[in-house]
Scaffold this motif. Structure first.
Motif, short mmCIF file in Angstrom:
data_model
loop_
_atom_site.label_atom_id
_atom_site.label_comp_id
_atom_site.label_asym_id
_atom_site.label_seq_id
_atom_site.Cartn_x
_atom_site.Cartn_y
_atom_site.Cartn_z
N ALA A 1 7.50 40.79 35.39
CA ALA A 1 7.49 41.90 36.49
C ALA A 1 7.01 43.02 35.46
CB ALA A 1 9.36 42.10 36.61
N ILE A 2 5.85 42.84 36.29
CA ILE A 2 4.70 43.93 35.20
C ILE A 2 4.84 45.13 35.84
CG2 ILE A 2 2.46 42.72 36.24
CD1 ILE A 2 1.37 43.11 33.47
N ASP A 3 4.14 46.18 35.32
CA ASP A 3 3.47 46.99 35.59
C ASP A 3 3.29 48.57 34.10
OD1 ASP A 3 5.14 48.89 38.47
OD2 ASP A 3 4.85 50.17 36.60
N ALA A 4 2.68 49.17 35.62
CA ALA A 4 1.79 50.14 34.04
C ALA A 4 2.66 51.55 33.38
CB ALA A 4 0.71 50.28 34.84
N ASP A 5 3.43 51.83 34.91
CA ASP A 5 4.48 52.47 34.35
C ASP A 5 5.47 52.37 33.15
OD1 ASP A 5 6.57 54.93 34.17
OD2 ASP A 5 5.70 55.42 36.16
N PRO A 6 5.49 52.51 31.90
CA PRO A 6 6.33 52.22 31.62
C PRO A 6 7.48 52.74 31.81
CG PRO A 6 4.92 54.19 30.27
CD PRO A 6 4.30 53.67 31.29
N ASP A 7 7.99 53.42 31.79
CA ASP A 7 9.48 53.79 32.74
C ASP A 7 9.68 53.41 33.40
OD1 ASP A 7 9.51 55.96 31.73
OD2 ASP A 7 8.88 57.90 33.18
N ALA A 8 9.35 52.22 34.47
CA ALA A 8 9.01 50.91 35.18
C ALA A 8 9.67 49.81 34.81
CB ALA A 8 8.22 50.81 36.43
N GLU B 1 10.96 38.94 32.24
CA GLU B 1 10.25 39.75 31.48
C GLU B 1 10.27 40.83 31.82
OE1 GLU B 1 7.63 38.48 27.94
OE2 GLU B 1 7.63 37.19 29.66
N ALA B 2 9.71 41.75 31.37
CA ALA B 2 9.61 43.20 32.01
C ALA B 2 8.38 43.19 30.78
CB ALA B 2 10.55 44.54 31.63
N VAL B 3 7.42 43.43 31.58
CA VAL B 3 5.93 43.82 30.67
C VAL B 3 5.16 44.35 31.40
CG1 VAL B 3 3.88 42.86 30.22
CG2 VAL B 3 5.48 41.22 30.47
N CYS B 4 4.62 45.75 30.24
CA CYS B 4 3.70 47.53 30.62
C CYS B 4 2.50 46.22 30.10
CB CYS B 4 4.43 48.08 29.50
SG CYS B 4 3.98 49.95 29.99
#
Ligand SMILES: C[S@@+](CC[C@H](N)C(=O)[O-])C[C@H]1O[C@@H](n2cnc3c(N)ncnc32)[C@H](O)[C@@H]1O
Length: 171
Positions: free
Chosen positions: A59-66, A82-85
């Motif tokens: 899961a990729i998102d540009a927001d570190p809070d996400a 796997e969460a990726v910023c």
């Protein structure tokens, strides 16, 4: 809070809800596959993909809070995600089997960049599924509609079912 911007990760958007529902209703679309949840927000689509039998979900998102929200939500749902910023849109096609896009066509430049990214993925043999409530910048001519739902959108009451959303394959 990082102060990065509006907390879009804090609410399941209608596009993500539609796509998550579709994956749970059609587990064969993700079973055994490595998927990328692009613009994941709180990670709803990646979590649904894992519940439906995906082999791996990033899961990729540009927001570190996400990213923090994705980790908490995946743990609460007892799946590994796997969460990726980051912002992958100008980079190469990812090393996955399928890209999942929940509600990422809400702003013109983002919609254009997402469309080019999905074209790059298609050229690399990677398919894409999109969930979207018919937002203005959806590249409709490029899409094959697979299913329709009526769901609550951002700002609606959580038990509302007023917004027409659909799931599409990117052609
Ligand atoms: C409307 S929300 C949708 C969230 C989730 N997919 C859903 O349907 O509930 C869009 C999300 O995409 C993220 N986003 C926007 N542009 C992005 C980019 N270029 N790269 C990665 N994430 C992005 C935002 O931070 C936000 O969390």
């Amino acid at each position: 809070m990082s102060g990065a911007g509006p907390p879009y990760w804090a609410y399941p958007w209608a596009g993500g809800l539609a796509l998550a529902r579709y994956l749970l209703d059609h587990p064969e679309t993700v079973a055994g596959k490595r998927v990328l949840d692009l613009g994941a927000g709180g990670g709803l689509v990646a979590i649904a993909a894992m519940k439906a039998g995906a082999r791996e979900a990033t899961a990729i998102d540009a927001d570190p809070d996400a990213i923090a929200a994705i980790a908490l939500n995946a743990e609460a749902n007892e799946v590994a995600v796997e969460a990726v910023c980051g912002d992958p849109l100008d980079g190469p096609a990812p090393d996955v089997d399928l890209v999942l896009v929940g509600d990422l066509f809400y702003e013109p430049s983002l919609a254009a960049r997402t469309t080019v990214f999905l074209e790059r993925c298609g050229a690399a043999g990677i398919g894409a599924l999109i969930g979207d409530p018919w937002r203005a910048h959806l590249p409709r001519a490029r899409l094959e509609r697979l299913a329709e739902y009526r769901l609550a959108d951002f700002g609606d009451a959580l038990d509302a079912a007023a917004t027409a959303s659909a799931v599409f394959a990117f052609a």
